[in-house]
Design a protein around this motif. Structure first.
Motif, PDB file in Angstrom:
ATOM      1  N   GLU A  73      -9.685   2.026  -3.393  1.00  0.00           N
ATOM      2  CA  GLU A  73      -9.032   2.425  -2.410  1.00  0.00           C
ATOM      3  C   GLU A  73      -8.264   3.581  -3.979  1.00  0.00           C
ATOM      4  O   GLU A  73      -8.277   4.518  -3.739  1.00  0.00           O
ATOM      5  N   ARG A 161      -6.432   5.805   6.167  1.00  0.00           N
ATOM      6  CA  ARG A 161      -7.384   5.293   4.782  1.00  0.00           C
ATOM      7  C   ARG A 161      -8.464   5.845   6.116  1.00  0.00           C
ATOM      8  O   ARG A 161      -9.266   5.373   4.932  1.00  0.00           O
ATOM      9  N   ALA A 281     -11.600   6.726   1.186  1.00  0.00           N
ATOM     10  CA  ALA A 281     -11.592   6.006   0.106  1.00  0.00           C
ATOM     11  C   ALA A 281     -13.635   6.856   0.018  1.00  0.00           C
ATOM     12  O   ALA A 281     -13.672   7.296  -1.433  1.00  0.00           O
TER      13      ALA A 281
END
Length: 301
Positions: A73, A161, A281
């Motif tokens: 990440e 995320r 990511a």
């Protein structure tokens, strides 16, 4: 003690990222144009640098350790940005790629989308592939751990995320067998409430907030059967007096084959959004960017 940055071989990081994204040494080696022993050696050097095994083996391939997920990440966006800075004019070439994109989805996607999408993909690449992963409980962890590239779902994720874009919407209809004893071409609300239903597990039922739709908080359907696969309610309805509430496109695909009536829902219902979801990511990954755009252009919706 802080790591001496000059002692780190930055060439190891793209190798590491490729192994995380591909899940196998052989696929990562093919993608990087390296031999498998060279990839293995690079990983061993990075293990010594960070003091972590980085991967564990399973039947499906290599699974990143928690430290590897954290490292991925942190470095993946930087690698994409660095590649763009060093090669701003170089675009991703799908015709030269052998990458397999792993998509978390229910069997609705396999039934309606996978065939047209893979056919369209072959016009761009002979080597790229698609692997569907089942949408089990906690499926979003597959995205955050880089075990999957994309997902389709009916809700926008709350995890920071992950990012999402609505790519389609679906309408809900009711299906019943054509020779149903009392449902003949139309469906009243009383018919709907009195009928037995074949339904999906609790998680999938979230796409149909019936207590809100019907204005009856706490109302529940008369459940005659529960099934697992998204298309199975249609098969059960076709061979019983149970009815099912299903996506319109899936009903249209199977109605003639299964001799089903497609009936409008007996009261006004909201459409169900369909979101394409992916890890932040991978936002700057060129292959991933290309594939996301390709998917959005070729969804048969």
């Amino acid at each position: 003690m802080k790591l001496n940055f000059r002692s780190v071989d930055l060439n190891l990081l793209p190798v590491f990222a490729a192994v995380v994204e591909e899940g196998q040494l052989s696929r990562a080696a093919d993608r990087l144009g390296m031999s498998q022993p060279a990839v293995s050696a690079a990983l061993q050097r990075l293990r010594l640098t960070v003091g972590d095994p980085l991967f564990t083996r399973s039947r499906s391939g290599l699974n990143p350790t928690p430290r590897a997920r954290e490292l991925y990440e942190q470095v993946s966006n930087g690698l994409g940005a660095l590649a763009d800075a060093l090669e701003p004019g170089q675009a991703f070439d799908p015709s030269r790629s052998g990458r397999t994109f792993r998509i978390v989805a229910i069997d609705y996607f396999e039934s309606l989308v996978l065939g047209p999408v893979i056919s369209a993909l072959r016009e761009h690449s002979a080597g790229m592939g698609i692997q569907i992963l089942p949408q089990l409980e906690n499926w979003s962890a597959l995205l955050t751990s880089a075990e999957a590239d994309l997902a389709f779902d009916t809700r926008r994720p709350a995890d920071e995320r992950l990012t999402a874009e609505q790519v389609a919407e679906e309408s809900l209809v009711v299906v019943a067998r054509r020779d149903h004893p009392y449902i003949r071409g139309e469906l009243t609300l009383d018919d709907y409430l009195s009928a037995e239903h074949v339904v999906l597990p609790e998680r999938e039922q979230r796409t149909l907030p019936l207590d809100l739709i019907l204005g009856r908080p706490g109302w529940q359907r008369r459940i005659g059967a529960r099934v697992v696969q998204y298309s199975n309610p249609l098969w059960v309805a076709a061979s019983s007096d149970l009815i099912a509430t299903v996506p319109l496109r899936l009903a249209e695909r199977l109605a003639d084959t299964l001799q089903l009536q497609i009936l409008p829902f007996p009261t006004e219902t909201p459409t169900v959004p369909i979101f394409l979801i992916w890890p932040v990511a991978l936002d700057k990954d060129r292959a991933h960017q290309w594939f996301r755009g390709f998917l959005k252009d070729n969804l048969p919706f």
